[in-house]
Design a protein around this motif. Structure first.
Motif, short mmCIF file in Angstrom:
data_model
loop_
_atom_site.label_atom_id
_atom_site.label_comp_id
_atom_site.label_asym_id
_atom_site.label_seq_id
_atom_site.Cartn_x
_atom_site.Cartn_y
_atom_site.Cartn_z
N ARG A 134 0.78 -1.20 -0.02
CA ARG A 134 -0.04 -0.13 0.09
C ARG A 134 1.01 1.24 0.03
O ARG A 134 0.50 2.33 -0.82
N GLN B 6 2.18 1.79 -3.43
CA GLN B 6 1.23 2.45 -4.28
C GLN B 6 0.95 3.99 -3.87
O GLN B 6 0.90 4.75 -5.07
N ARG C 287 -6.96 10.67 -10.45
CA ARG C 287 -6.07 9.63 -9.95
C ARG C 287 -5.99 9.79 -8.53
O ARG C 287 -6.21 8.84 -7.71
N ASP D 111 -9.80 8.58 -7.20
CA ASP D 111 -9.97 7.16 -7.47
C ASP D 111 -9.66 6.49 -5.91
O ASP D 111 -10.29 5.39 -5.71
N ILE D 112 -8.74 6.92 -5.54
CA ILE D 112 -8.29 6.00 -4.34
C ILE D 112 -8.68 6.78 -2.97
O ILE D 112 -8.15 6.72 -1.86
N GLU D 113 -9.38 8.10 -3.27
CA GLU D 113 -10.10 8.74 -2.11
C GLU D 113 -9.23 9.52 -1.54
O GLU D 113 -9.55 9.98 -0.15
N HIS E 93 -9.47 9.67 5.28
CA HIS E 93 -8.86 8.46 4.44
C HIS E 93 -7.89 7.61 5.37
O HIS E 93 -7.15 8.28 6.42
#
Length: 115
Positions: A11, A14, A58, A61-63, A82
């Motif tokens: 993670r 990423q 982008r 998309d992963i908040e 988050h």
């Protein structure tokens, strides 16, 4: 004592890859202290609206960022709820402030205000 929750290496990789782009990293730093809309980012980064929208997509998309409509404008801000926000915040705290970009927008009369 370290207050940052541990994060999985996959993670973290990423997130670091996503923030490895200077534009997205600067956007996140700006959003740390200011809500901004796409048109403001267009002026700050001197990039096209589609390019700015792609960067924001982008992040959205992963908040990592959230959006809020105010009148005709959509404003973006950091999603402090988050699960990885503490990790992101620890990175952003190491970066110089970007307030001069906002001050330049204000001086040029390009800062969007919905008040």
């Amino acid at each position: 004592m370290n207050t940052i929750a541990t994060i999985d290496v996959q993670r973290a990789s990423q997130l670091l890859k996503l923030l490895g782009d200077p534009t997205r990293l600067t956007m996140m730093k700006l959003l740390k202290s200011h809500e901004c809309c796409v048109c403001e980012f267009v002026e700050i980064f001197k990039m096209s609206q589609p390019a700015i929208s792609q960067h924001l997509r982008r992040l959205r998309d992963i908040e990592l960022v959230k959006e809020e409509r105010k009148g005709q404008w959509i404003f973006f801000s950091i999603n402090e709820n988050h699960e990885d926000f503490p990790f992101i915040q620890s990175i952003l705290e190491q970066l110089p402030e970007q307030n001069e970009s906002i001050a330049e927008l204000e001086a040029q009369g390009l800062r969007i205000s919905c008040n």
